[in-house]
Design a protein around this motif. Structure first.
Motif, mmCIF file in Angstrom:
data_model
loop_
_atom_site.group_PDB
_atom_site.id
_atom_site.type_symbol
_atom_site.label_atom_id
_atom_site.label_comp_id
_atom_site.label_asym_id
_atom_site.label_seq_id
_atom_site.Cartn_x
_atom_site.Cartn_y
_atom_site.Cartn_z
ATOM 1 N N GLY A 146 11.403 -4.690 -4.366
ATOM 2 C CA GLY A 146 10.880 -3.169 -4.476
ATOM 3 C C GLY A 146 11.903 -2.735 -5.466
ATOM 4 N N ARG A 147 11.675 -1.328 -5.507
ATOM 5 C CA ARG A 147 12.344 -0.234 -6.376
ATOM 6 C C ARG A 147 13.477 -0.172 -5.856
ATOM 7 N NH1 ARG A 147 9.302 5.022 -6.302
ATOM 8 N NH2 ARG A 147 10.033 4.916 -4.037
ATOM 9 N N PRO A 148 14.939 -0.436 -6.577
ATOM 10 C CA PRO A 148 16.306 -0.410 -5.867
ATOM 11 C C PRO A 148 16.621 1.113 -5.487
ATOM 12 C CG PRO A 148 16.529 -0.698 -8.306
ATOM 13 C CD PRO A 148 14.748 -0.843 -7.693
ATOM 14 N N TYR A 149 17.283 1.194 -4.426
ATOM 15 C CA TYR A 149 17.837 2.729 -4.276
ATOM 16 C C TYR A 149 18.840 3.151 -5.191
ATOM 17 C CZ TYR A 149 16.249 2.567 0.632
ATOM 18 O OH TYR A 149 15.441 2.570 1.938
ATOM 19 N N SER A 150 19.570 2.303 -5.681
ATOM 20 C CA SER A 150 20.465 2.655 -6.776
ATOM 21 C C SER A 150 21.004 1.507 -7.446
ATOM 22 C CB SER A 150 21.804 3.608 -6.117
ATOM 23 O OG SER A 150 22.702 2.482 -5.394
ATOM 24 N N ALA A 151 21.859 1.808 -8.416
ATOM 25 C CA ALA A 151 22.548 0.650 -9.301
ATOM 26 C C ALA A 151 23.539 -0.181 -8.479
ATOM 27 C CB ALA A 151 23.161 1.263 -10.523
ATOM 28 N N LYS A 152 23.840 0.391 -7.296
ATOM 29 C CA LYS A 152 24.788 -0.385 -6.609
ATOM 30 C C LYS A 152 24.195 -1.117 -5.641
ATOM 31 C CE LYS A 152 29.218 2.210 -6.961
ATOM 32 N NZ LYS A 152 30.295 3.013 -5.928
ATOM 33 N N ILE A 182 15.400 -4.230 -2.034
ATOM 34 C CA ILE A 182 15.002 -5.148 -0.998
ATOM 35 C C ILE A 182 13.950 -5.870 -1.260
ATOM 36 C CG2 ILE A 182 14.071 -4.567 1.383
ATOM 37 C CD1 ILE A 182 15.463 -1.824 1.513
ATOM 38 N N ASP A 183 14.099 -7.291 -0.585
ATOM 39 C CA ASP A 183 13.229 -8.369 -1.088
ATOM 40 C C ASP A 183 12.767 -8.846 0.177
ATOM 41 O OD1 ASP A 183 11.629 -10.441 -1.929
ATOM 42 O OD2 ASP A 183 13.260 -11.248 -3.271
ATOM 43 N N GLY A 184 11.634 -8.524 0.935
ATOM 44 C CA GLY A 184 11.302 -8.857 2.169
ATOM 45 C C GLY A 184 9.892 -9.703 2.022
ATOM 46 N N PRO A 185 9.131 -10.082 3.168
ATOM 47 C CA PRO A 185 8.039 -10.767 3.106
ATOM 48 C C PRO A 185 6.985 -9.833 2.999
ATOM 49 C CG PRO A 185 9.022 -10.785 5.416
ATOM 50 C CD PRO A 185 10.170 -10.389 4.484
ATOM 51 N N ILE A 215 4.127 0.930 10.423
ATOM 52 C CA ILE A 215 3.204 1.811 9.743
ATOM 53 C C ILE A 215 3.649 1.507 8.237
ATOM 54 C CG2 ILE A 215 2.561 4.293 9.120
ATOM 55 C CD1 ILE A 215 3.183 4.881 11.955
ATOM 56 N N HIS A 216 2.877 1.676 7.312
ATOM 57 C CA HIS A 216 3.148 1.103 5.929
ATOM 58 C C HIS A 216 2.030 1.568 4.954
ATOM 59 C CE1 HIS A 216 6.466 -1.146 4.127
ATOM 60 N NE2 HIS A 216 5.838 -0.911 2.996
ATOM 61 N N GLY A 217 2.723 2.209 3.947
ATOM 62 C CA GLY A 217 1.517 2.683 2.680
ATOM 63 C C GLY A 217 1.348 1.616 1.577
ATOM 64 N N THR A 218 -0.008 1.390 1.291
ATOM 65 C CA THR A 218 0.130 0.406 0.396
ATOM 66 C C THR A 218 0.604 0.507 -1.231
ATOM 67 O OG1 THR A 218 -2.384 1.238 -0.291
ATOM 68 C CG2 THR A 218 -2.203 -0.158 1.229
ATOM 69 N N ALA A 219 0.856 1.962 -1.593
ATOM 70 C CA ALA A 219 1.602 2.206 -2.643
ATOM 71 C C ALA A 219 3.082 2.332 -2.648
ATOM 72 C CB ALA A 219 1.096 3.741 -3.259
ATOM 73 N N ASP A 220 3.667 1.924 -1.528
ATOM 74 C CA ASP A 220 5.094 1.705 -1.341
ATOM 75 C C ASP A 220 5.842 0.848 -2.500
ATOM 76 O OD1 ASP A 220 7.839 1.386 -0.524
ATOM 77 O OD2 ASP A 220 7.080 1.492 1.684
ATOM 78 N N GLN A 221 6.685 1.589 -3.313
ATOM 79 C CA GLN A 221 7.201 0.849 -4.446
ATOM 80 C C GLN A 221 8.632 0.187 -4.040
ATOM 81 O OE1 GLN A 221 6.684 2.228 -8.327
ATOM 82 N NE2 GLN A 221 5.511 3.761 -7.666
ATOM 83 N N THR A 222 9.086 1.036 -2.822
ATOM 84 C CA THR A 222 10.636 0.559 -2.621
ATOM 85 C C THR A 222 10.437 -0.641 -1.619
ATOM 86 O OG1 THR A 222 11.361 2.965 -2.774
ATOM 87 C CG2 THR A 222 12.615 1.522 -1.453
ATOM 88 N N ILE A 223 9.574 -0.681 -0.581
ATOM 89 C CA ILE A 223 9.460 -1.882 0.208
ATOM 90 C C ILE A 223 8.016 -2.106 -0.057
ATOM 91 C CG2 ILE A 223 9.739 -2.969 2.348
ATOM 92 C CD1 ILE A 223 11.921 -1.012 3.130
ATOM 93 N N PRO A 224 7.454 -2.937 -1.092
ATOM 94 C CA PRO A 224 6.167 -3.345 -1.218
ATOM 95 C C PRO A 224 5.351 -3.927 -0.065
ATOM 96 C CG PRO A 224 7.351 -4.132 -3.063
ATOM 97 C CD PRO A 224 8.383 -3.847 -1.817
ATOM 98 N N TYR A 225 4.392 -3.387 0.051
ATOM 99 C CA TYR A 225 3.350 -3.844 1.185
ATOM 100 C C TYR A 225 3.250 -5.320 1.007
ATOM 101 C CZ TYR A 225 -1.020 -3.862 4.442
ATOM 102 O OH TYR A 225 -1.645 -4.296 5.806
ATOM 103 N N LEU A 226 3.116 -5.969 0.104
ATOM 104 C CA LEU A 226 2.486 -7.202 -0.307
ATOM 105 C C LEU A 226 3.919 -8.224 -0.436
ATOM 106 C CD1 LEU A 226 -0.394 -7.001 -2.493
ATOM 107 C CD2 LEU A 226 -0.195 -7.435 0.029
ATOM 108 N N GLY A 227 4.997 -7.489 -0.269
ATOM 109 C CA GLY A 227 6.434 -8.299 -0.197
ATOM 110 C C GLY A 227 6.811 -8.481 -1.646
ATOM 111 N N GLY A 228 8.136 -9.222 -1.672
ATOM 112 C CA GLY A 228 8.817 -9.333 -2.879
ATOM 113 C C GLY A 228 9.925 -8.029 -3.241
#
Length: 334
Positions: free
Chosen positions: A233-239, A243-246, A218-231
């Motif tokens: 995303g928005r990091p959880y924190s500075a440390k 996440i860079d996935g397919p 299940i996935h949302g198209t507006a997910d910026q942390t783990i983008p639906y189209l890959g690449g």
């Protein structure tokens, strides 16, 4: 050894979840909990490693906790067992997202009530400093410290099978975000699970030799942390690096190939598009896409403070992910 937990008023449960999440998030810079020898708790107090597991009496009805020794480190799993279960019960393992925890996932996503309806035992293990080593540098302290979460989860399932009459053909795994990526890693590297159901995540490990398994994503198209189209995303924190996935459709296609599925059939109702592929031996691979949904567990109760602490978005109301995932599990076995 299991410890039963009494029921607290709902307000107290929510407060406890929020405080727990804040404490675990702050503890992310703690010592390496994978090292042999004492584990350092959030309070700074040293906790000696647990003794080897021994078979215990039946898991008590209701909520309980158990500690499991994995690689010389004491790990915790929270459990829920409905009343009236007899033999050969299904087991559902739910892996929390980054900055979350077992009790947080149990409470926020309604798994106890689902277990009562579906007649299964639910397990909610805690990651290391609120994270899982899901591969590909994800995520947080667990990845940085090289925690062997595959071995821990294998050991946990084995321990529960000793203590419960679990149907080996009905063991299931779910997860959100970092926990979902860990669920994919387990599906790629083990053959424990009849089906996997994940949300707002991606796959970060080589899965070329995976055992055929039913998969729901299940996935949302507006997910910026783990983008639906890959690449990235928005990091959880500075440390934590992003996440860079397919792309999610590519992950789904990988599993259709693993399961030797027919081309998917697609339907759309409102904002929800479902692509279902049928596969040999009764398996299925399904992708549910929610237009406009962000990074979160659909159907969860909105909680702005918890969402800020857990780095999630306001949950979509398009569907109840817990119910959808359980119904998918109930329809598939090994």
């Amino acid at each position: 050894m299991y410890r039963s937990l009494g029921r607290a008023p709902r307000a107290m449960v929510v407060l406890t979840v929020v405080i727990w999440s804040l404490v675990t998030a702050c503890a992310g810079s703690g010592t390496d909990s994978t090292a042999a020898g004492p584990v350092r708790a959030a309070t700074g107090r040293s906790v000696p490693p647990a003794a080897p597991d021994t078979a215990a009496s039946a898991v008590p009805v209701g909520r309980s906790t158990r500690t499991i020794d994995s690689g010389g480190v004491r790990r915790t799993v929270h459990l829920y067992r409905p009343a009236g279960l007899t033999t050969a019960v299904p087991l559902v393992v739910m892996l929390h997202g980054g900055y979350g925890g077992g009790t947080q996932a149990e409470t926020a996503y309604g798994w106890d009530a689902q277990a009562d309806r579906g007649r299964f035992v639910a397990a909610f293990p805690d990651g290391t400093d609120a994270s899982w080593n899901a591969g590909g540098g994800c995520c947080g302290p667990a990845a940085r410290n090289g925690v062997d979460d595959v071995a821990f989860l294998e050991r946990m399932v084995a321990a529960l099978r000793r203590d419960l009459d679990v149907d080996p053909n009905r063991i299931y795994l779910s997860g959100l975000s970092n926990g979902g990526a860990m669920a994919y890693r387990m599906a790629c590297e083990t053959d424990l699970f009849a089906a996997v159901g994940v949300d707002a995540t991606t796959m970060l490990v080589d899965c070329a030799t995976a055992t055929p398994t039913s998969v729901l994503h299940i996935h949302g198209t507006a997910d910026q942390t783990i983008p639906y189209l890959g690449g990235p995303g928005r990091p959880y924190s500075a440390k934590s690096p992003p996440i860079d996935g397919p792309p999610v459709p590519s992950v789904n296609a990988t599993w259709r190939g693993t399961d030797r599925c027919s081309p998917p059939t697609t339907t759309t109702t409102g904002t929800v598009t479902t692509a279902t592929a049928t596969c040999p031996a009764g398996r299925a691979v399904k992708l549910i896409t929610i237009a406009g949904a962000g990074h979160g567990w659909p159907g969860a109760t909105p909680n702005p403070l918890a969402e800020r602490l857990l780095h999630t978005d306001r949950p979509s109301t398009a569907l109840d992910a817990t119910d959808v995932i359980w119904r998918f599990f109930a329809a598939h076995r090994k």
